[in-house]
Scaffold this active site. Structure first.
Site, short mmCIF file in Angstrom:
data_model
loop_
_atom_site.label_atom_id
_atom_site.label_comp_id
_atom_site.label_asym_id
_atom_site.label_seq_id
_atom_site.Cartn_x
_atom_site.Cartn_y
_atom_site.Cartn_z
CE1 TYR A 177 -8.51 2.53 6.93
CE2 TYR A 177 -7.90 3.83 8.79
CZ TYR A 177 -7.66 3.45 7.36
OH TYR A 177 -6.90 3.67 6.72
CE LYS A 178 -7.52 -1.13 5.46
NZ LYS A 178 -8.29 0.06 4.21
NE ARG A 180 -10.27 -2.94 -2.15
CZ ARG A 180 -9.81 -2.61 -1.02
NH1 ARG A 180 -8.65 -2.63 -1.00
NH2 ARG A 180 -10.05 -1.35 -1.12
CG PHE A 216 -1.80 1.03 1.04
CD1 PHE A 216 -3.21 0.82 0.57
CD2 PHE A 216 -1.84 2.47 1.79
CE1 PHE A 216 -4.41 1.96 0.49
CE2 PHE A 216 -2.84 3.24 2.17
CZ PHE A 216 -3.78 2.80 1.70
CG ASP A 220 0.04 -2.15 6.89
OD1 ASP A 220 -1.14 -2.84 6.79
OD2 ASP A 220 0.23 -1.07 6.13
C1 LIG Z 1 -1.86 -1.76 3.93
C2 LIG Z 1 -2.29 -0.33 3.99
N1 LIG Z 1 -1.60 0.69 5.00
C3 LIG Z 1 -2.27 1.65 5.77
C4 LIG Z 1 -3.23 2.00 4.76
C5 LIG Z 1 -3.65 3.10 5.53
O1 LIG Z 1 -3.45 3.78 6.53
P1 LIG Z 1 -3.64 5.68 7.09
O2 LIG Z 1 -4.66 4.35 8.03
O3 LIG Z 1 -3.09 6.04 7.71
O4 LIG Z 1 -4.11 6.15 6.38
C6 LIG Z 1 -4.23 1.66 4.80
C7 LIG Z 1 -5.72 2.19 3.34
O5 LIG Z 1 -6.38 1.81 3.27
C8 LIG Z 1 -3.92 0.61 4.10
O6 LIG Z 1 -4.25 -0.68 3.26
#
Ligand SMILES: Cc1ncc(COP(=O)(O)O)c(C=O)c1O
Length: 395
Positions: free
Chosen positions: A220-221, A370, A126, A195
């Protein structure tokens, strides 16, 4: 009614998690975007109202103690811990995922031996992780080397300080082998940072079991914390004394109210805190996490795989041959909780039409549809309907 629609009814009737759906606010559509923004849990609005009106409105400053605001980052971290296979005392909640990637990666380089001059980053990551890894490399005087996750074992060497990987690829839904990659990173003497944005709340992670050093994730997911809800940082217990955060704020000071000139890090996970926590979002997240009471991540994983298997089966059955191509691995060991379908050249338009018909997934450029499957509130009839509507739009 088609055979698949009948199967769906039976699967829903046999689903031990089916009752959890009532804990969420859902309409009569099919919500397959919980891998982007989880649905609203019914417990949240009332809690937020209480936090705003009583805790803030009436108690005001007293709430930092009396309503447990001050200790919320560690308390909610401990609530998330079992969902990612961590014992208590290793997770703090706060800041965005991006900020926590920065803390974790710079912290990882500082944990590694000084003569290790390379950081490996998932080349398919990402974007935010890649941008931050680039900055972390510049700040720490290391070289950043992007590599595909499956090429990491071959790329590791005595030069590697730290490796930043995504557990599940956000585009394809591919799940990477966290235990073996972490073991390879350790065998090379480097620090493993994961991550977990697309895995936490959807499948077992096993942070403690697999000896992960540092991890970050959003809430938030699949954790349904709400738009912009705070992320979390995991620092393995035995590394905490040496974890040197690049963002040492007054909230991570050993004596925050001592207002001392010199920084002295607090003990334990709260060393990962920075400044004043975003209490409204954080306490909304705490309420949202109640949907996990009595749920095991293993049963969530079992249902997630059944949902994605069934979706792929329905797509094969309903969608005209050759119209879409699944980018999501068939093997369960390599699949997260989403299905990505390549749909050229009109994926963007197709998704707009699906959303207009109540089937909500998302579109990722240039040609990917998706669909995220959140086992706590998505059922098998939803899956069958989504594939049927997709097929109608593609015919
Ligand atoms: C793998 C991954 N890392 C990081 C993030 C986003 O980071 P942030 O919460 O700082 O917007 C996302 C957002 O969808 C993500 O899918």
């Amino acid at each position: 009614m088609s055979d698949l629609a009948r199967d769906a009814q039976q699967y829903d009737a046999d689903d031990p998690l089916a009752g959890r759906r009532a804990l969420f606010v859902l309409d009569d559509g099919v919500y397959l975007d919980g891998n982007s923004l989880g649905a609203l849990a019914r417990s949240v609005p009332g809690r937020v109202e209480d936090v705003v009106r009583r805790q803030w409105g009436a108690l005001k400053i007293r709430s930092w103690d009396e309503s447990g605001w001050w200790t919320a980052p560690e308390r909610i971290g401990d609530r998330i811990a079992p969902l990612v296979g961590a014992a208590a005392g290793q997770i703090v909640v706060g800041d965005s995922t991006s900020v926590n990637v920065f803390k974790a990666l710079v912290g990882a380089v500082r944990l590694a031996d000084d003569d290790r001059d390379e950081i490996l980053v998932d080349a398919t990551t990402f974007p935010t992780d890649g941008y931050i890894a680039g900055s972390a490399a510049r700040l720490t005087g290391r070289t950043l080397r992007p590599v595909r996750p499956d090429e990491v074992p071959a790329a590791l060497s005595g030069r590697t300080a730290a490796v930043l990987l995504n557990h599940v690829d956000y585009r394809t839904g591919r799940l990477y082998d966290l235990p073996s990659l972490t073991a390879a990173v350790h065998a090379a003497g480097a620090i493993a940072v994961w991550d977990l944005c697309h895995s936490a709340g959807a499948l077992p992670v096993g942070l403690d079991e697999h000896g992960v050093d540092l991890a970050v994730g959003c809430t938030y997911k699949y954790l349904n914390g709400g738009p912009g809800s705070p992320a979390y940082l995991y620092v393995r217990g035995e590394l905490q004394d040496r974890f040197d955060s690049p963002l040492p704020g007054w909230n991570s000071h050993a004596e925050p109210f001592g207002m001392r000139e010199a920084y002295e890090p607090a003990a334990g996970a709260l060393r990962g805190r920075v400044g004043t926590p975003d209490i409204l979002s954080m306490l909304a997240l705490e309420a949202a996490l109640e949907v996990w009471d009595g749920v095991s991540v293993d049963e969530v994983r079992t249902k997630s795989l059944a949902l994605t298997d069934f979706f792929l089966e329905c797509v094969r059955e309903y969608v005209p041959e050759g119209r879409v191509e699944s980018l999501t691995p068939v093997r369960h060991e390599e699949r997260g909780s989403q299905v990505a379908l390549r749909c050229a050249p009109d994926a963007g338009d197709v998704m707009k039409r699906l959303i207009a018909r109540g089937v909500v997934g998302d579109f990722r450029r240039p040609d990917v549809l998706r669909f995220g499957f959140t086992p706590l509130y998505v059922g098998f009839a939803d899956v069958e309907r989504a594939a049927r509507v997709l097929a109608e739009e593609l015919r």
